[in-house]
Design an enzyme around this catalytic site. Structure first.
Site, PDB file in Angstrom:
ATOM      1  N   ASN A  73       0.872  -1.170   0.000  1.00 18.77           N
ATOM      2  CA  ASN A  73       0.000   0.000   0.000  1.00 18.77           C
ATOM      3  C   ASN A  73       0.908   1.218   0.000  1.00 18.77           C
ATOM      4  O   ASN A  73       1.400   1.653   1.032  1.00 18.77           O
ATOM      5  CB  ASN A  73      -0.904  -0.030   1.242  1.00 18.77           C
ATOM      6  CG  ASN A  73      -1.858   1.140   1.282  1.00 18.77           C
ATOM      7  OD1 ASN A  73      -1.763   2.073   0.477  1.00 18.77           O
ATOM      8  ND2 ASN A  73      -2.770   1.113   2.226  1.00 18.77           N
TER       9      ASN A  73
ATOM     10  N   LYS B 168       3.082   0.795   3.293  1.00 24.37           N
ATOM     11  CA  LYS B 168       2.785  -0.307   4.203  1.00 24.37           C
ATOM     12  C   LYS B 168       2.898  -1.599   3.418  1.00 24.37           C
ATOM     13  O   LYS B 168       2.503  -1.654   2.259  1.00 24.37           O
ATOM     14  CB  LYS B 168       1.362  -0.189   4.756  1.00 24.37           C
ATOM     15  CG  LYS B 168       1.138   1.026   5.636  1.00 24.37           C
ATOM     16  CD  LYS B 168      -0.282   0.997   6.184  1.00 24.37           C
ATOM     17  CE  LYS B 168      -0.709   2.395   6.584  1.00 24.37           C
ATOM     18  NZ  LYS B 168      -2.145   2.599   6.593  1.00 24.37           N
TER      19      LYS B 168
ATOM     20  N   ARG C 235      -2.415  -1.980  -3.700  1.00 20.19           N
ATOM     21  CA  ARG C 235      -3.633  -1.207  -3.504  1.00 20.19           C
ATOM     22  C   ARG C 235      -3.565   0.002  -4.435  1.00 20.19           C
ATOM     23  O   ARG C 235      -2.591   0.755  -4.403  1.00 20.19           O
ATOM     24  CB  ARG C 235      -3.733  -0.739  -2.061  1.00 20.19           C
ATOM     25  CG  ARG C 235      -4.942   0.134  -1.859  1.00 20.19           C
ATOM     26  CD  ARG C 235      -4.884   0.864  -0.553  1.00 20.19           C
ATOM     27  NE  ARG C 235      -6.094   1.655  -0.396  1.00 20.19           N
ATOM     28  CZ  ARG C 235      -6.148   2.773   0.307  1.00 20.19           C
ATOM     29  NH1 ARG C 235      -5.077   3.227   0.907  1.00 20.19           N
ATOM     30  NH2 ARG C 235      -7.272   3.434   0.402  1.00 20.19           N
TER      31      ARG C 235
ATOM     32  N   HIS D  50     -12.766   2.755  -0.233  1.00 24.07           N
ATOM     33  CA  HIS D  50     -12.744   1.740   0.840  1.00 24.07           C
ATOM     34  C   HIS D  50     -13.401   0.441   0.366  1.00 24.07           C
ATOM     35  O   HIS D  50     -13.866  -0.369   1.176  1.00 24.07           O
ATOM     36  CB  HIS D  50     -13.515   2.198   2.097  1.00 24.07           C
ATOM     37  CG  HIS D  50     -12.876   3.305   2.874  1.00 24.07           C
ATOM     38  ND1 HIS D  50     -13.628   4.268   3.528  1.00 24.07           N
ATOM     39  CD2 HIS D  50     -11.593   3.615   3.108  1.00 24.07           C
ATOM     40  CE1 HIS D  50     -12.826   5.116   4.149  1.00 24.07           C
ATOM     41  NE2 HIS D  50     -11.570   4.746   3.896  1.00 24.07           N
TER      42      HIS D  50
ATOM     43  N   HIS E 122     -17.655   1.829   7.686  1.00 25.96           N
ATOM     44  CA  HIS E 122     -16.195   1.806   7.809  1.00 25.96           C
ATOM     45  C   HIS E 122     -15.781   3.151   8.410  1.00 25.96           C
ATOM     46  O   HIS E 122     -15.807   4.181   7.735  1.00 25.96           O
ATOM     47  CB  HIS E 122     -15.552   1.595   6.437  1.00 25.96           C
ATOM     48  CG  HIS E 122     -14.051   1.672   6.449  1.00 25.96           C
ATOM     49  ND1 HIS E 122     -13.222   0.582   6.250  1.00 25.96           N
ATOM     50  CD2 HIS E 122     -13.215   2.715   6.661  1.00 25.96           C
ATOM     51  CE1 HIS E 122     -11.958   0.951   6.338  1.00 25.96           C
ATOM     52  NE2 HIS E 122     -11.930   2.254   6.577  1.00 25.96           N
TER      53      HIS E 122
ATOM     54  N   ASN F 100      -9.914   7.022   9.974  1.00 22.05           N
ATOM     55  CA  ASN F 100      -9.656   8.457   9.768  1.00 22.05           C
ATOM     56  C   ASN F 100     -10.569   8.965   8.660  1.00 22.05           C
ATOM     57  O   ASN F 100     -11.235   9.973   8.801  1.00 22.05           O
ATOM     58  CB  ASN F 100      -8.195   8.680   9.396  1.00 22.05           C
ATOM     59  CG  ASN F 100      -7.311   8.623  10.614  1.00 22.05           C
ATOM     60  OD1 ASN F 100      -7.630   9.213  11.650  1.00 22.05           O
ATOM     61  ND2 ASN F 100      -6.202   7.900  10.502  1.00 22.05           N
TER      62      ASN F 100
ATOM     63  N   ARG G 292     -12.255  15.556   7.416  1.00 18.67           N
ATOM     64  CA  ARG G 292     -13.058  15.894   6.231  1.00 18.67           C
ATOM     65  C   ARG G 292     -14.510  16.135   6.626  1.00 18.67           C
ATOM     66  O   ARG G 292     -15.053  15.430   7.479  1.00 18.67           O
ATOM     67  CB  ARG G 292     -13.019  14.754   5.210  1.00 18.67           C
ATOM     68  CG  ARG G 292     -11.666  14.564   4.572  1.00 18.67           C
ATOM     69  CD  ARG G 292     -11.699  13.409   3.566  1.00 18.67           C
ATOM     70  NE  ARG G 292     -10.481  12.628   3.676  1.00 18.67           N
ATOM     71  CZ  ARG G 292     -10.387  11.323   3.454  1.00 18.67           C
ATOM     72  NH1 ARG G 292     -11.460  10.633   3.095  1.00 18.67           N
ATOM     73  NH2 ARG G 292      -9.247  10.699   3.577  1.00 18.67           N
TER      74      ARG G 292
ATOM     75  N   MET H  38     -10.863   9.989  17.715  1.00 17.94           N
ATOM     76  CA  MET H  38     -12.101   9.723  18.464  1.00 17.94           C
ATOM     77  C   MET H  38     -11.832   9.363  19.919  1.00 17.94           C
ATOM     78  O   MET H  38     -12.671   9.614  20.787  1.00 17.94           O
ATOM     79  CB  MET H  38     -12.895   8.614  17.763  1.00 17.94           C
ATOM     80  CG  MET H  38     -14.304   8.450  18.253  1.00 17.94           C
ATOM     81  SD  MET H  38     -15.297   9.968  18.174  1.00 17.94           S
ATOM     82  CE  MET H  38     -15.778   9.975  16.448  1.00 17.94           C
ATOM     83  N   ARG H  39     -10.659   8.800  20.209  1.00 22.66           N
ATOM     84  CA  ARG H  39     -10.323   8.501  21.615  1.00 22.66           C
ATOM     85  C   ARG H  39     -10.323   9.778  22.446  1.00 22.66           C
ATOM     86  O   ARG H  39     -10.855   9.834  23.553  1.00 22.66           O
ATOM     87  CB  ARG H  39      -8.940   7.850  21.716  1.00 22.66           C
ATOM     88  CG  ARG H  39      -8.930   6.389  21.376  1.00 22.66           C
ATOM     89  CD  ARG H  39      -7.535   5.887  21.161  1.00 22.66           C
ATOM     90  NE  ARG H  39      -6.988   6.445  19.912  1.00 22.66           N
ATOM     91  CZ  ARG H  39      -6.086   5.844  19.164  1.00 22.66           C
ATOM     92  NH1 ARG H  39      -5.572   4.699  19.546  1.00 22.66           N
ATOM     93  NH2 ARG H  39      -5.652   6.398  18.051  1.00 22.66           N
TER      94      ARG H  39
ATOM     95  N   GLY I 258     -10.834   1.677  12.656  1.00 18.14           N
ATOM     96  CA  GLY I 258     -10.378   2.143  13.977  1.00 18.14           C
ATOM     97  C   GLY I 258     -11.482   2.579  14.924  1.00 18.14           C
ATOM     98  O   GLY I 258     -11.554   2.111  16.068  1.00 18.14           O
ATOM     99  N   VAL I 259     -12.364   3.462  14.470  1.00 21.46           N
ATOM    100  CA  VAL I 259     -13.448   3.950  15.333  1.00 21.46           C
ATOM    101  C   VAL I 259     -14.522   2.876  15.479  1.00 21.46           C
ATOM    102  O   VAL I 259     -14.981   2.572  16.593  1.00 21.46           O
ATOM    103  CB  VAL I 259     -14.055   5.251  14.762  1.00 21.46           C
ATOM    104  CG1 VAL I 259     -15.244   5.701  15.610  1.00 21.46           C
ATOM    105  CG2 VAL I 259     -12.997   6.352  14.679  1.00 21.46           C
TER     106      VAL I 259
END
Ligand code: ADP
Length: 385
Positions: A11, A18, A75, A164, A192, A195, A225, A267-268, A314-315
């Site tokens: 990616n 990655k 990707r 996504h 999904h 970020n 965004r 979000m944390r 993640g969230v």
């Protein structure tokens, strides 16, 4: 000699590369890593970054020259209308991906550079492009069309592409497995939430609507965004505020969303502030989850019958608060979250709705690398089998 069953998933993003090496024979991952901050020393460009990846793999005895390497899966963010499935990369394919740069100026160039470099390293090896847009190519024409002047839309390739897709595809199929049903028999709303964030409506394994559009800016509220807004706002900012096109682009992509609303995009941190009584963070959280409920309700109407609402990324995988708020008050839609199940922390796919809930609410960790590896391995020519 052992068979070549390794797929290297790359990616290659604008500032990071990655990678994961996945053994398709047993699902193991012999190597994984990331090179960050490309553009700064010691990685001035993608060539030095990819060489560092090659060195790391070689140090593990799994370099680009490894006889076990069957293919490389890349990707690629934007496949336009031309690529609707994983595609073995040829010179012609690479040229076509290059032609799509105007649709994804931030993403496709880095993907292309990654492909060019690895093709030089292993010209003999099959390389496959897996597109973020491909899973959404099944959108009915009426869901993909924007209601703007026909000729203008045609001239500038303006339509809903969605992003996504690899995640929505993986997660919707995995959700069917969790429900012990065939993908063809279930209707799923996938949220999904990373970020970047997007929602999709998947009917019997086929994507029928998605929240991101021509670019990944549309739809849900994201870390930085805006997601949906009145399309007159950019013109208003230009006319009344004197902002340039680039300033507006930067505002909506990098200084809006949760960051713009409350100063935090993680979000944390937002939920920590909400718990501490911070009213601005609470309002931002409400804007975020109100938008989610609108999409869940909208996609329930699009699908007609919903079997599952599934949270990922993640969230979605980690924030019980977001899952609770995004499904609150939706009992009329047959959606009933179980607070105890929702509070459990786990890395496993799981159902977090009550036993009576007509619609299952699920948490399914996404695995875009595995999906890219599978799709890559499925399309490469494999001799001697
Ligand atoms: P990307 O979109 O970059 O792939 P991820 O899917 O990894 O990102 O999501 C990253 C985001 O997930 C972080 O910005 C953070 O807001 C959120 N996140 C990660 N862990 C948690 C957690 N425990 N609780 C709430 N949010 C979390």
């Amino acid at each position: 000699m052992s068979a070549a069953t390794h797929v290297l998933v790359l990616n290659s993003g604008s500032s990071s590369v990655k990678y994961q090496l996945i053994d398709m024979a047993d699902g193991s991952r012999p190597a994984a890593g990331m090179v960050e901050r490309i553009g700064e020393p010691p990685f001035p460009d993608h060539t030095t970054a990819l060489n560092a990846v090659a060195d790391e793999l070689a140090a593990a005895g799994l370099g680009f020259d490894s006889p076990r390497l069957a293919a490389i899966g890349h990707r690629v963010v934007h496949g336009g209308t031309r690529f609707t499935a994983p595609t073995v990369i040829t010179d012609e394919v690479l040229e076509t991906i290059r032609g799509l740069v105007p649709l994804a100026p931030l993403h496709n160039p880095a993907n292309i550079t990654g492909i060019e470099i690895t093709r030089k390293l292993r010209p003999d090896l099959p390389q496959v492009a897996v597109f973020d847009t491909a899973f959404h190519s099944t959108l009915p024409e009426y869901a993909a069309r924007y209601a703007i002047d026909w000729e203008t839309a045609e001239r500038y390739s303006i339509r809903r592409y969605g992003f996504h897709g690899t995640s929505h595809q993986y997660v919707s199929r995995r959700t069917a497995e969790l429900l012990r049903k065939s993908p063809e028999s279930v209707n799923v709303i996938v949220l999904h939430l990373g970020n970047g964030a997007s929602a999709s409506a998947v009917a019997g394994g086929v994507c029928v609507d998605t929240s991101m559009g021509l670019t990944p800016l549309e739809g849900l509220v994201m870390g930085t965004r805006s997601g949906d807004l009145d399309p007159a706002i950019p013109a208003h900012l230009h006319r009344v505020g004197g902002l340039s096109v680039d300033e507006i682009d930067d505002l909506l992509n990098r200084r809006s969303g949760m960051l713009g609303l409350c100063g935090d995009n993680d979000m944390r941190e937002v939920t920590r502030r909400v718990a501490a009584g911070d009213t601005r963070a609470a309002l931002a959280f409400d804007v975020y989850t109100h938008r989610l409920r609108k999409y869940v309700g909208g996609y329930a109407a699009v699908l007609g019958r919903v079997d599952a609402v599934v949270f990922t990324a993640g969230v979605g995988e980690n924030s019980a608060e977001v899952r609770a708020a995004a499904t609150a008050g939706l009992e009329g839609f047959g959606i009933e979250l179980d607070p105890a199940l929702n509070a459990v922390r786990s890395a496993e796919p799981r159902i977090v709705s009550t036993a009576d809930s007509r619609v299952a609410v699920a948490v399914v960790p996404t695995d875009e690398e595995l999906e890219i590896a599978r799709q890559t391995f499925a399309v490469i020519p494999r001799g001697g089998e």
